[in-house]
Design a protein around this motif. Sequence first.
Motif, PDB file in Angstrom:
ATOM      1  N   TRP A 387       0.829  -1.212   0.000  1.00 22.78           N
ATOM      2  CA  TRP A 387       0.000   0.000   0.000  1.00 22.78           C
ATOM      3  C   TRP A 387       0.859   1.257   0.000  1.00 22.78           C
ATOM      4  O   TRP A 387       1.997   1.249   0.487  1.00 22.78           O
ATOM      5  CB  TRP A 387      -0.833   0.083   1.276  1.00 22.78           C
ATOM      6  CG  TRP A 387      -1.831  -0.996   1.528  1.00 22.78           C
ATOM      7  CD1 TRP A 387      -3.158  -0.959   1.222  1.00 22.78           C
ATOM      8  CD2 TRP A 387      -1.634  -2.249   2.194  1.00 22.78           C
ATOM      9  NE1 TRP A 387      -3.782  -2.107   1.643  1.00 22.78           N
ATOM     10  CE2 TRP A 387      -2.875  -2.913   2.240  1.00 22.78           C
ATOM     11  CE3 TRP A 387      -0.515  -2.875   2.749  1.00 22.78           C
ATOM     12  CZ2 TRP A 387      -3.026  -4.175   2.820  1.00 22.78           C
ATOM     13  CZ3 TRP A 387      -0.667  -4.127   3.319  1.00 22.78           C
ATOM     14  CH2 TRP A 387      -1.916  -4.769   3.351  1.00 22.78           C
ATOM     15  N   ASP A 388       0.270   2.334  -0.453  1.00 21.04           N
ATOM     16  CA  ASP A 388       0.760   3.690  -0.194  1.00 21.04           C
ATOM     17  C   ASP A 388      -0.293   4.348   0.676  1.00 21.04           C
ATOM     18  O   ASP A 388      -1.488   4.245   0.380  1.00 21.04           O
ATOM     19  CB  ASP A 388       0.865   4.506  -1.498  1.00 21.04           C
ATOM     20  CG  ASP A 388       2.046   4.081  -2.360  1.00 21.04           C
ATOM     21  OD1 ASP A 388       2.910   3.317  -1.862  1.00 21.04           O
ATOM     22  OD2 ASP A 388       2.087   4.502  -3.531  1.00 21.04           O
ATOM     23  N   ASN A 389       0.139   5.025   1.718  1.00 21.86           N
ATOM     24  CA  ASN A 389      -0.824   5.748   2.559  1.00 21.86           C
ATOM     25  C   ASN A 389      -0.473   7.233   2.586  1.00 21.86           C
ATOM     26  O   ASN A 389       0.319   7.684   3.418  1.00 21.86           O
ATOM     27  CB  ASN A 389      -0.824   5.176   3.981  1.00 21.86           C
ATOM     28  CG  ASN A 389      -1.792   5.922   4.886  1.00 21.86           C
ATOM     29  OD1 ASN A 389      -2.505   6.816   4.433  1.00 21.86           O
ATOM     30  ND2 ASN A 389      -1.807   5.560   6.163  1.00 21.86           N
ATOM     31  N   PRO A 390      -1.070   8.015   1.682  1.00 21.90           N
ATOM     32  CA  PRO A 390      -0.744   9.447   1.641  1.00 21.90           C
ATOM     33  C   PRO A 390      -1.517  10.252   2.684  1.00 21.90           C
ATOM     34  O   PRO A 390      -1.349  11.459   2.760  1.00 21.90           O
ATOM     35  CB  PRO A 390      -1.180   9.843   0.224  1.00 21.90           C
ATOM     36  CG  PRO A 390      -2.282   8.899  -0.123  1.00 21.90           C
ATOM     37  CD  PRO A 390      -2.064   7.632   0.669  1.00 21.90           C
ATOM     38  N   THR A 391      -2.340   9.604   3.498  1.00 18.45           N
ATOM     39  CA  THR A 391      -3.164  10.359   4.445  1.00 18.45           C
ATOM     40  C   THR A 391      -2.394  10.611   5.747  1.00 18.45           C
ATOM     41  O   THR A 391      -1.322  10.041   5.979  1.00 18.45           O
ATOM     42  CB  THR A 391      -4.457   9.592   4.801  1.00 18.45           C
ATOM     43  OG1 THR A 391      -4.136   8.522   5.701  1.00 18.45           O
ATOM     44  CG2 THR A 391      -5.128   9.021   3.560  1.00 18.45           C
ATOM     45  N   ASP A 392      -2.972  11.435   6.601  1.00 15.23           N
ATOM     46  CA  ASP A 392      -2.355  11.736   7.892  1.00 15.23           C
ATOM     47  C   ASP A 392      -2.806  10.774   8.985  1.00 15.23           C
ATOM     48  O   ASP A 392      -2.534  10.997  10.160  1.00 15.23           O
ATOM     49  CB  ASP A 392      -2.702  13.175   8.315  1.00 15.23           C
ATOM     50  CG  ASP A 392      -2.014  14.183   7.402  1.00 15.23           C
ATOM     51  OD1 ASP A 392      -0.918  13.863   6.885  1.00 15.23           O
ATOM     52  OD2 ASP A 392      -2.581  15.269   7.170  1.00 15.23           O
ATOM     53  N   GLN A 393      -3.522   9.734   8.598  1.00 13.91           N
ATOM     54  CA  GLN A 393      -4.032   8.761   9.567  1.00 13.91           C
ATOM     55  C   GLN A 393      -3.293   7.432   9.404  1.00 13.91           C
ATOM     56  O   GLN A 393      -3.082   6.985   8.282  1.00 13.91           O
ATOM     57  CB  GLN A 393      -5.523   8.476   9.282  1.00 13.91           C
ATOM     58  CG  GLN A 393      -6.434   9.679   9.301  1.00 13.91           C
ATOM     59  CD  GLN A 393      -6.636  10.203  10.710  1.00 13.91           C
ATOM     60  OE1 GLN A 393      -6.787   9.410  11.649  1.00 13.91           O
ATOM     61  NE2 GLN A 393      -6.616  11.512  10.869  1.00 13.91           N
ATOM     62  N   ASP A 394      -2.946   6.818  10.530  1.00  8.61           N
ATOM     63  CA  ASP A 394      -2.480   5.435  10.464  1.00  8.61           C
ATOM     64  C   ASP A 394      -3.675   4.582  10.061  1.00  8.61           C
ATOM     65  O   ASP A 394      -4.787   4.832  10.498  1.00  8.61           O
ATOM     66  CB  ASP A 394      -1.984   4.962  11.837  1.00  8.61           C
ATOM     67  CG  ASP A 394      -0.701   5.684  12.236  1.00  8.61           C
ATOM     68  OD1 ASP A 394      -0.091   6.344  11.362  1.00  8.61           O
ATOM     69  OD2 ASP A 394      -0.321   5.596  13.421  1.00  8.61           O
TER      70      ASP A 394
END
Length: 416
Positions: A387-394
């Motif tokens: 995955w890529d997680n560009p959000t500010d949430q874990d």
Amino acid sequence: MIWFTALACVNSEETPAEVDSAMPDPSPPTWHADVAPIITTSCGSCHTEGGIGGMALTTLAEVTAWSQAIYAAVESGSMPPWLASDGCNTYEQDFSLSEAEVQAVLDWIDADMPEGDPAEAVAAEPWQAPSLERVDLSLQMPAPYTPVGEPDDYRCFVMEWPYEEDAWVTGYAITPGNLAVVHHAIPFLIPPEDAATYRALDAEDPADGYSCYGSPGGGVTALTSSRWLGAWAPGSGAAVTPEGTGIQVKTGSLVVLQMHYYIDASPGSDQSSLDLQIETEPQGWADVQPWTNPAWLAGAGMEIPANSTGVTHTFQYTAEASFAIESALLHQHTLGTSGRLSVIHEDGSESCLLDIPRWDFNWQRAYQLVEPQIIAPGDVITLECTWDNPTDQDIAWGDGTGDEMCLGVTMLSEAP
Ligand code: HEC
């Protein structure tokens, strides 16, 4: 075929060594000789009048009118929507384009789409999704449902299982009621012991069905305790279990049909149905088996930290019995970038079942293996998601739109 000529030329014994510079530029591909058969075979079953692809791509004029969009879609690989990489395994109804076919389409458009000689036309048939031999039970959504949401709506519909004796599903096919809004559909088979949970979910929501992203709901283990009776995405057809086998369904089970609606410009109502081929005589064992790490479902070990890229989690399961894997599907949510399901044998060799190098949430289909993969005790089923997680949430495992999943789903049968 010009590619063949060029190749034959290079390999020919009489050809002088400086053949490359001596050969004239090959003439561009033409509609009749090269491109029409590719478009017919790989695009035709969806891009036909009234088909799920939206616009028809059957005549030279239609293809010419869409040439810029076709160029972009074929070059980027977004069309045709076949996510499985080459060189992993071979599948039924493979409608992907080879590199040479991609090049032929691009070269043809670059050369301003020459028609060529109709006498050179090559006969071609669109690939056809398989269909059921007969339909013994058709489960339809209780009433037409008009999706709401911006733009996605995930809705689950609970349907009673009517048989009062054990039955075996030997084939299934989903018929979407309204192609303009149905993006994909997954029927889950809920065992009798969990039925009350799902009836309660349905009862809590005053409208038809209940809201359900990513899984049928009903707690974190629902995805692995419930089995899938198929999966529909554009281009999916029926699936049948191997001869003499079936998926056993107990009296008192439920079918929960999860619909993913996508509302674009033209909202409308939908009443999809699930057709089943059923035997009431006991059948050999077949089952739809999800693979994932139980710890992830319990909230541990599948963390995808905020603002991270290329986060991979792997799950391995050592088989204790022999069985055959007939088909494979991968399930992640929208942050997934790639996924892979494979088998590592005791001698260290690997059999790749399904490799999706560029995950796309919109195109989830079961890839039917041409040769079932036989699993021996000790073989290690290996599931890997990135995955890529560009959000500010874990982010971790969950049912919500912002949560993720990593699941392999296989159709299994008795080892021969
Ligand atoms: C399995 C069904 C299916 C097949 C096969 C298929 N398409 Fe599509 N295509 C669709 C659907 C559905 C859409 C509508 C857009 C969407 O939902 O992504 C679409 C959209 C498109 C678009 C619109 C722009 C875009 O990229 O979304 C183009 C161009 C296109 N297809 C070209 C092709 C070509 C060329 C082929 C064959 C090489 C092909 N398609 C094969 C289902 C298919």
